[in-house]
Design a protein around this motif. Sequence first.
Motif, PDB file in Angstrom:
ATOM      1  N   THR A 120       0.848  -1.180   0.000  1.00  0.00           N
ATOM      2  CA  THR A 120       0.000   0.000   0.000  1.00  0.00           C
ATOM      3  C   THR A 120       0.887   1.233   0.000  1.00  0.00           C
ATOM      4  O   THR A 120       1.767   1.371   0.858  1.00  0.00           O
ATOM      5  CB  THR A 120      -0.934   0.021   1.221  1.00  0.00           C
ATOM      6  OG1 THR A 120      -1.784  -1.130   1.185  1.00  0.00           O
ATOM      7  CG2 THR A 120      -1.802   1.272   1.211  1.00  0.00           C
ATOM      8  N   THR A 124       1.216   5.120   0.548  1.00  0.00           N
ATOM      9  CA  THR A 124       0.489   6.163   1.271  1.00  0.00           C
ATOM     10  C   THR A 124       1.216   7.498   1.259  1.00  0.00           C
ATOM     11  O   THR A 124       0.734   8.451   1.878  1.00  0.00           O
ATOM     12  CB  THR A 124       0.251   5.738   2.731  1.00  0.00           C
ATOM     13  OG1 THR A 124       1.527   5.504   3.364  1.00  0.00           O
ATOM     14  CG2 THR A 124      -0.600   4.485   2.802  1.00  0.00           C
ATOM     15  N   ARG A 153      -2.087  -1.033  -3.687  1.00  0.00           N
ATOM     16  CA  ARG A 153      -3.045   0.032  -3.399  1.00  0.00           C
ATOM     17  C   ARG A 153      -2.291   1.360  -3.392  1.00  0.00           C
ATOM     18  O   ARG A 153      -1.247   1.472  -2.748  1.00  0.00           O
ATOM     19  CB  ARG A 153      -3.697  -0.165  -2.033  1.00  0.00           C
ATOM     20  CG  ARG A 153      -4.547  -1.414  -1.895  1.00  0.00           C
ATOM     21  CD  ARG A 153      -5.077  -1.492  -0.466  1.00  0.00           C
ATOM     22  NE  ARG A 153      -6.054  -2.541  -0.266  1.00  0.00           N
ATOM     23  CZ  ARG A 153      -5.748  -3.788   0.085  1.00  0.00           C
ATOM     24  NH1 ARG A 153      -4.474  -4.115   0.277  1.00  0.00           N
ATOM     25  NH2 ARG A 153      -6.697  -4.698   0.244  1.00  0.00           N
ATOM     26  N   ARG A 174      -2.880   5.228  -2.250  1.00  0.00           N
ATOM     27  CA  ARG A 174      -3.787   6.018  -1.417  1.00  0.00           C
ATOM     28  C   ARG A 174      -3.295   7.449  -1.243  1.00  0.00           C
ATOM     29  O   ARG A 174      -3.730   8.156  -0.336  1.00  0.00           O
ATOM     30  CB  ARG A 174      -3.918   5.359  -0.039  1.00  0.00           C
ATOM     31  CG  ARG A 174      -4.515   3.957  -0.063  1.00  0.00           C
ATOM     32  CD  ARG A 174      -5.995   4.006  -0.382  1.00  0.00           C
ATOM     33  NE  ARG A 174      -6.626   2.710  -0.243  1.00  0.00           N
ATOM     34  CZ  ARG A 174      -6.850   1.872  -1.237  1.00  0.00           C
ATOM     35  NH1 ARG A 174      -6.457   2.200  -2.461  1.00  0.00           N
ATOM     36  NH2 ARG A 174      -7.440   0.718  -1.048  1.00  0.00           N
ATOM     37  N   ASP A 208      -8.666   7.258   0.605  1.00  0.00           N
ATOM     38  CA  ASP A 208      -9.230   6.736   1.841  1.00  0.00           C
ATOM     39  C   ASP A 208     -10.417   7.573   2.301  1.00  0.00           C
ATOM     40  O   ASP A 208     -11.383   7.052   2.852  1.00  0.00           O
ATOM     41  CB  ASP A 208      -8.166   6.713   2.946  1.00  0.00           C
ATOM     42  CG  ASP A 208      -7.239   5.514   2.805  1.00  0.00           C
ATOM     43  OD1 ASP A 208      -7.700   4.470   2.323  1.00  0.00           O
ATOM     44  OD2 ASP A 208      -6.056   5.636   3.169  1.00  0.00           O
TER      45      ASP A 208
END
Length: 366
Positions: A57, A59, A80, A82, A111
């Motif tokens: 992920t 971020t 992912r 985000r 998110d």
Amino acid sequence: MVVVEKRRAVADIVEHPRAFVLVAVALVGLAGCGLSPAPEGAATDAQGPQPVDSCTTITEPGRYALTGDIADSEADTCIRIRSDDVVLAGRDHRVDGVGAFGTAGVVVRPDGGGPLENVTVRNVTVTGWDDGVRYVRVVDGAVVGTTTADNRVGLSLLNARDNRVADNVARDNRLRGVSLLEASANNTVVNNTAIDNALFGIHVVEGGARNNTLAGNTASNNEFGIAVVGAHGNTVTGNTAAGNRIAGVWLVAARDNRVARNAVSDQFYGVFLSDRSGGNAVADNVAASNAVGIRLRSSDGNRIADNTVRSSGDTAVLLISSDDNAVVGNVGSDNARGISVVRSAGNSLANNSISVSESGPGSGES
């Protein structure tokens, strides 16, 4: 003490002027080569992208790059993203799953309630997922140079705006190659290849999918090459649709779209408007070697103008239960039939020159 030190420094310069000059030149040269320290916290090209070697992920903003293939992943979602301001470079590596329902290869999605901005995914092959690459609520992003194959859906945008989808290949997916869904608006889909997908090559659906431009794409050997379903105000221009089983370009319950300068061939219908498609312009297309070049069914108030329709096995232009359309300035040759109007009223047919083959049942000039 400060005065003394300054005097010593000046004396050193006077006593050793050549050494001072050499040091000064060296320092200037290093500065000119870009080797001066970067400001604290600033990223430099020398640092390179952050490596990605497994499902993860992301971020934080930045550049990321796959360092190898990810094979047979059983993750629900492999990669992912985000964060805003991300570039994921696949470097032609593969993100591969096991085909499980509900899984996804690469998903870009915020998110919170607001959209993500400025996210690019490029040069990655995504195979064996329910969804290959999916952008959800992303603005001003890009998907470039990817290959999505053997997924249920190859590449999809949902509620995504102002993105560029370019130079991708979507093939052998079990449902759709490239899809713009829900309120996906103002996107540019250009120079993509959608081939051998089970249902749709390129697919724009739902009323909020507006003002998208589909240009220069190739859609071949799908059930439908390019489909605009319940979507309005889009432009489909300069595409090639060949060998699709039902239609090259299909508009259903779609309004105010422009279908122009496309080449559609070797399918049952070249351009097909159906089920209350109205206010559309179908112009300057070349429809060749289809069963029916251009067909309207239950579609009113469209303009069919300046198209070239030739070598239609059944009919060049066919209107069924379709009223108040303008069919003007179309040309063509070697069609089995010219223009046929069935159970329709109020249509304007003018300045067409669509001839039939010698073995055809009748003239199509009007």
